[in-house]
Design an enzyme around this catalytic site. Structure first.
Site, PDB file in Angstrom:
ATOM      1  N   GLU A  46      43.005  51.463  13.065  1.00 60.70           N
ATOM      2  CA  GLU A  46      42.578  52.213  11.886  1.00 60.70           C
ATOM      3  C   GLU A  46      43.545  52.020  10.721  1.00 60.70           C
ATOM      4  OE1 GLU A  46      41.552  54.879  15.515  1.00 60.70           O
ATOM      5  OE2 GLU A  46      43.036  53.359  14.950  1.00 60.70           O
ATOM      6  N   CYS A  68      44.113  58.636  16.847  1.00 64.59           N
ATOM      7  CA  CYS A  68      45.210  59.378  17.461  1.00 64.59           C
ATOM      8  C   CYS A  68      45.630  60.549  16.580  1.00 64.59           C
ATOM      9  CB  CYS A  68      46.392  58.455  17.741  1.00 64.59           C
ATOM     10  SG  CYS A  68      47.186  57.764  16.273  1.00 64.59           S
ATOM     11  N   ALA A 156      38.437  24.885  48.530  1.00 59.40           N
ATOM     12  CA  ALA A 156      39.139  23.624  48.726  1.00 59.40           C
ATOM     13  C   ALA A 156      38.622  22.942  49.985  1.00 59.40           C
ATOM     14  CB  ALA A 156      40.654  23.860  48.849  1.00 59.40           C
ATOM     15  N   THR A 190      49.669  29.687  47.797  1.00 55.59           N
ATOM     16  CA  THR A 190      49.153  28.923  46.665  1.00 55.59           C
ATOM     17  C   THR A 190      50.286  28.386  45.806  1.00 55.59           C
ATOM     18  OG1 THR A 190      47.097  30.200  46.596  1.00 55.59           O
ATOM     19  CG2 THR A 190      47.737  29.078  44.580  1.00 55.59           C
ATOM     20  N   ARG A 201      45.952  26.807  28.310  1.00 54.73           N
ATOM     21  CA  ARG A 201      45.942  25.476  27.695  1.00 54.73           C
ATOM     22  C   ARG A 201      44.703  25.316  26.813  1.00 54.73           C
ATOM     23  NH1 ARG A 201      47.897  24.665  32.846  1.00 54.73           N
ATOM     24  NH2 ARG A 201      45.922  23.894  33.725  1.00 54.73           N
ATOM     25  N   SER A 218      57.355  40.360  52.056  1.00 53.46           N
ATOM     26  CA  SER A 218      58.543  41.064  52.534  1.00 53.46           C
ATOM     27  C   SER A 218      59.307  41.625  51.358  1.00 53.46           C
ATOM     28  CB  SER A 218      59.445  40.112  53.336  1.00 53.46           C
ATOM     29  OG  SER A 218      59.945  39.082  52.514  1.00 53.46           O
ATOM     30  N   GLU A 248      44.413  35.203  40.728  1.00 52.30           N
ATOM     31  CA  GLU A 248      43.744  33.914  40.567  1.00 52.30           C
ATOM     32  C   GLU A 248      43.873  32.978  41.750  1.00 52.30           C
ATOM     33  OE1 GLU A 248      44.042  30.257  37.464  1.00 52.30           O
ATOM     34  OE2 GLU A 248      43.616  32.208  36.586  1.00 52.30           O
TER      35      GLU A 248
END
Length: 318
Positions: A46, A68, A156, A190, A201, A218, A248
């Protein structure tokens, strides 16, 4: 309000702990001011729109969140700025759950003789500010799980080869999603196997690459340089400055967040290929009865991205 919601999207992933708000000021059918919450949370939407409009007398101000009511060392409250600017009307998508405002902003504006209308496209506003609301409601980030899958649910080959299951249009969309999150997470497997960069990118959006987090198993898990370590999915609540978390990578990480019921949104990129005996996209999530799998997800969007199909699901919560 649609324009204000679109502006709110510009700030997503950059305004935590503040909400990403959008604001549009219109007079006689012409937009005279636009604003969205800036990186770090200030200026507010605002304040930015009012500064651009300069003279808002007699105009209509549309904002995705109640202005606010609390002042801070970084500036006056938006409710006070609006009272000073004297627009004709203020149209609000949703009430601010922050107890420092929560109805007080609209009340202050009405007390100054300015009309206030509330509840315009509230559901869309709640989606636009999902991270802020998740923090307020659940005390944790809003979590999106992204999966790039074959038609038979594989991510995969058995060998681990996964580049590329989806095409360039789907991958570009996934990079855009990265830019809308403060942090991105993958499992340790991964990270070890693929050494992913997890950056953005897309031309012009490279600076919006999210923080990188690896999920360990852990207390002594150590993250490589430039990464942060998270021991357990529920520890995501402790991530400071993260209201939107993108999960992801890895069937194990996906299963861990799903089993803990911490996934709020699913992004499924389905490629028109069959892999067969490859690696599944999701590991065991602890489901013991098929009936428990139903009624948990709502399809909100589906579209084609090149030859791939994107499906967006939201978790149904009471």
């Amino acid at each position: 309000m649609g324009a204000a919601l679109a502006l709110a999207g510009r700030g997503r992933g950059r305004t935590a702990p503040n909400p990403n708000v959008g604001c549009v000021i219109v007079r006689e059918g012409r937009v005279i001011g636009r604003g969205w919450t800036q990186p770090g949370g200030r200026p507010h939407a605002e304040a930015m729109a009012l500064a651009q409009a300069r003279d808002s007398a007699g105009a209509d101000l549309y904002t995705t969140l109640e202005p606010c009511a609390h002042a801070s060392p970084r500036g006056p409250s938006c409710a006070d700025l609006i009272v000073t600017a004297r627009p004709r009307r203020v149209i609000v998508a949703m009430r601010d759950p922050d107890p420092r405002t929560d109805g007080q902003g609209s009340a202050r504006i009405r007390a100054a003789g300015i009309a206030v209308a509330e509840g315009v496209r509230t559901l869309d506003a709640s989606k636009a500010m999902a991270g802020f609301l998740a923090r307020r409601t659940f005390g944790r980030p809003h979590v999106t799980l992204k999966l790039g899958l074959s038609l038979d649910g594989r991510i995969a080959l058995d060998t681990g080869e996964s580049r590329w299951i989806t095409g360039p249009a789907a991958r570009a969309h996934a990079h855009l999603e990265r830019s809308r999150h403060e942090a991105i997470l993958v499992g340790r497997g991964t990270l070890s196997a693929d050494a992913p960069q997890l950056d953005v990118r897309l031309p012009g959006l490279e600076p919006r690459s999210p923080r990188r987090i690896v999920l360990g198993r852990s207390a002594g898990a150590i993250a490589p340089e430039g990464w942060e370590a998270l021991r357990d999915p529920r520890d995501a609540a402790s991530l400071v400055g993260v209201d939107h978390l993108l999960v992801e990578g890895g069937a194990g990480a996906a299963a861990a967040f799903l089993a803990a019921d911490l996934v709020d949104r699913l992004l499924l990129y389905r490629a028109p290929i069959l892999i067969g005996a490859g690696r599944p996209g999701i590991g065991d999530i602890g489901l013991t009865a098929l009936a428990d799998a139903h009624g948990r997800w709502r399809l909100d969007d589906a579209r084609m991205l090149g030859s791939d199909r994107l499906e967006v699901y939201h978790r149904i919560r009471s």
